[in-house]
Design a protein around this motif. Structure first.
Motif, PDB file in Angstrom:
ATOM      1  N   UNK A  15       0.995  -1.088  -0.131  1.00 14.68           N
ATOM      2  CA  UNK A  15      -0.026  -0.192  -0.010  1.00 14.68           C
ATOM      3  C   UNK A  15       0.902   1.117   0.000  1.00 14.68           C
ATOM      4  N   UNK A  16       0.712   2.075  -0.952  1.00 15.78           N
ATOM      5  CA  UNK A  16       1.545   3.387  -0.777  1.00 15.78           C
ATOM      6  C   UNK A  16       0.349   4.486  -0.643  1.00 15.78           C
ATOM      7  N   UNK A  17       0.754   5.264   0.572  1.00 12.31           N
ATOM      8  CA  UNK A  17      -0.125   6.120   0.948  1.00 12.31           C
ATOM      9  C   UNK A  17      -0.388   7.484  -0.273  1.00 12.31           C
ATOM     10  N   UNK A  18      -1.311   7.885  -0.336  1.00 11.93           N
ATOM     11  CA  UNK A  18      -1.692   8.911  -1.321  1.00 11.93           C
ATOM     12  C   UNK A  18      -2.581   9.895  -0.761  1.00 11.93           C
ATOM     13  N   UNK A  19      -2.449  11.283  -1.238  1.00 11.90           N
ATOM     14  CA  UNK A  19      -3.600  12.151  -0.670  1.00 11.90           C
ATOM     15  C   UNK A  19      -5.054  11.711  -0.641  1.00 11.90           C
ATOM     16  N   UNK A  20      -5.407  10.892  -1.536  1.00 15.45           N
ATOM     17  CA  UNK A  20      -6.692  10.527  -1.644  1.00 15.45           C
ATOM     18  C   UNK A  20      -7.015   9.148  -0.839  1.00 15.45           C
ATOM     19  N   UNK A  64      -2.607   3.785  -2.982  1.00 13.62           N
ATOM     20  CA  UNK A  64      -2.539   2.853  -4.280  1.00 13.62           C
ATOM     21  C   UNK A  64      -2.050   1.568  -3.567  1.00 13.62           C
ATOM     22  N   UNK A 113      -7.355   2.762  -3.570  1.00 13.09           N
ATOM     23  CA  UNK A 113      -8.417   2.748  -2.397  1.00 13.09           C
ATOM     24  C   UNK A 113      -8.594   4.278  -2.133  1.00 13.09           C
TER      25      UNK A 113
END
Ligand code: SF4
Ligand code: SF4
Lengths: 379, 91
Positions: B22-27, B30, B42
């Motif tokens: 899981x790669x943290x993203x603003x939304x 990913x 996600x």
């Protein structure tokens, strides 16, 4: 907020990173987007490439599109590929087939996280070799046969659509099927040497319609690098994929000397964000003023009065730039015919590594279903 | 897509597939599956949290228990899709 709007504001790392490992190439395709041919003496070394791979692993860039030039002419190509895939950075590499021997094909099948993309720009020798040079068709087909014989299922056959090969769409599909491969078709851009042949090679309006109709019928099994979104203005069926210019937002290029550009089709100072040698890739991605600006809301310009703007987004930034059109406004291949055709000042291309005597490549992909209320989107 | 699609059992324990990052993203995040090479997005931070915490709960239903009805259904559907695409697996 819709996913596509989130993408416009940029991500923590690219989804679609193209990384060219050399400007050297055995071929001299007339439409090469990076004007490749000769190696650049300042190309990143083996150690420098590995350092960037380490950084990509930390940034969780899960895969990269490796290209060139012809990346496999680097003597350290296989070593670097192995280094990437063992550091959680999957590799899809584009090749003209040069080094895909039966032995290499068997090694590739045995390697996880590697995908191969063979470039082919004509379904017949005549049409292909006119653009990619004598012998290039046979080289590509031999590489496909080697991959198929080795049991490499689902490798990609990548075609840049031109006026000469649009009538061969069905034949391309048949070739891909014959070798158990997946067809990928992408849009020609007036980038690199592509600018020199743009007027002769870019599809006619009628052919753009043909591509759109064909994709509506076959799109599920055909990849496009999401490059034909400007054709969405032709009908109510939206082509699958990401409906926006991803440059500097989800897309970017690291060129062989470490320069970071907003998009592989935009090798020009106007789109140069920095160099990985100075600060590493992550800082350029996160802090470059150019990328910050591309992540701001963009003006629609003359497209604002067009009812199709939501579907088409005004097309491709690089195509506009290299045909001398304003970036806010219609694409040179605007399907409504709204692009100005006179009084354009064509800018010079950025870098030229062409073979001196005078004598190729594509974009990756991302998902998005606008207006999908689900908290999940699956590619 | 329904929550009782074959294979996904909300009454069973699940966890994030160890092959998924899981790669943290603003939304939100990913999600990348190293086996299938599929990307998912996600699109809600709450879903990311749910997926990360899944294995701390005895069942999927227990993990979504704190959510109100319409939310709960949406997240269960999202989890069913994630199970179908092998992003989450029976624990
Ligand atoms: S500039 Fe063109 S090729 Fe590059 S990301 Fe934008 S639309 Fe795609
Ligand atoms: S005017 Fe602009 S938005 Fe309308 S079809 Fe042409 S390029 Fe697309």
């Amino acid at each position: 907020m819709k996913l596509v709007d989130q993408f416009k504001k940029g991500l923590s790392a690219p989804i679609c990173l193209t990384w060219e490992w050399t400007y050297a190439c055995n071929l001299s395709c007339t439409h090469c987007l990076s004007s490749s041919g000769r190696r650049d003496p300042k190309e990143l070394t083996t150690a420098e490439i590995k350092a960037v791979i380490d950084e990509l692993q930390r940034m969780q860039v899960f895969y990269v599109n490796i290209g060139g030039g012809e990346p496999t002419v680097r003597p350290d190509f296989w070593e670097l590929m192995h280094y990437a895939v063992t550091h959680d950075v999957g590799v899809k590499f584009s090749t003209n087939g040069l080094r895909i021997t039966p032995l290499r094909a068997r090694q590739l099948v045995a390697t996880d996280y590697v995908d191969v993309q063979i470039s082919l720009d004509g379904a017949t020798r005549e049409v292909n070799d006119a653009v990619r040079g004598p012998g290039s068709y046979d080289t590509a087909i031999a590489a496909m046969a080697n991959l198929a014989d080795a049991g490499f299922a689902g490798f990609k056959v990548s075609v840049v659509m031109t006026r000469q090969n649009v009538p061969q769409l069905g034949e391309f599909k048949a070739i891909a099927d014959r070798y158990g491969a997946q067809l990928r078709i992408t849009r020609l851009r007036p980038s690199g040497r592509g600018a020199d042949v743009w007027d002769d090679l870019h599809p006619t309006q009628g052919q753009q319609r043909q591509i759109y109709d064909w994709l509506v019928r076959h799109g599920d099994n055909v990849l496009t690098g999401d490059s034909f979104f400007h054709l969405n203005a032709l009908g109510s069926t939206s082509l699958p994929g990401l409906n926006l210019c991803g440059a500097g937002r989800v897309v970017c290029l690291i060129d062989p000397v470490g320069d970071v550009y907003a998009c592989p089709f935009a090798i020009h100072d106007a789109f140069l964000a920095g160099n990985v040698r100075e600060a590493g890739f992550g800082r350029v991605w996160r802090e470059s003023p150019l990328f910050a600006q591309l992540r701001e809301p963009q003006s629609a310009g003359a497209c604002a009065s067009c009812g199709e703007y939501d579907a088409c987004q005004g097309g491709c930034m690089a195509a506009k730039f290299f045909t001398g059109l304003p970036l806010a406004g219609p694409d040179p291949e605007c399907v409504k015919g709204n692009a100005p055709t006179t009084g354009l000042a064509i800018p010079a291309q950025g870098k030229d590594h062409s073979h001196r005597k005078r004598v190729a490549l594509g974009m990756p992909s991302v998902p998005a279903k606008p207006c999908d209320p689900s908290p999940l989107a699956v590619r | 897509m329904s929550t009782d699609s074959p294979g996904f059992d909300p009454a069973a324990p699940y966890r994030l597939n160890p092959r998924v990052a899981l790669r943290p993203e603003p939304f939100g995040a990913l999600a990348y599956h190293f086996g299938t090479r599929k990307l998912s997005f996600l699109k809600a931070p709450a879903l990311v949290e749910l997926v990360r915490d899944l294995e701390a709960h005895p069942t999927v239903l227990a993990a979504v228990d704190h959510l109100a009805a319409p939310e709960k259904d949406r997240y269960l559907r999202a989890l069913a899709t994630l199970a179908e695409t092998d992003m989450i697996v029976p624990a």
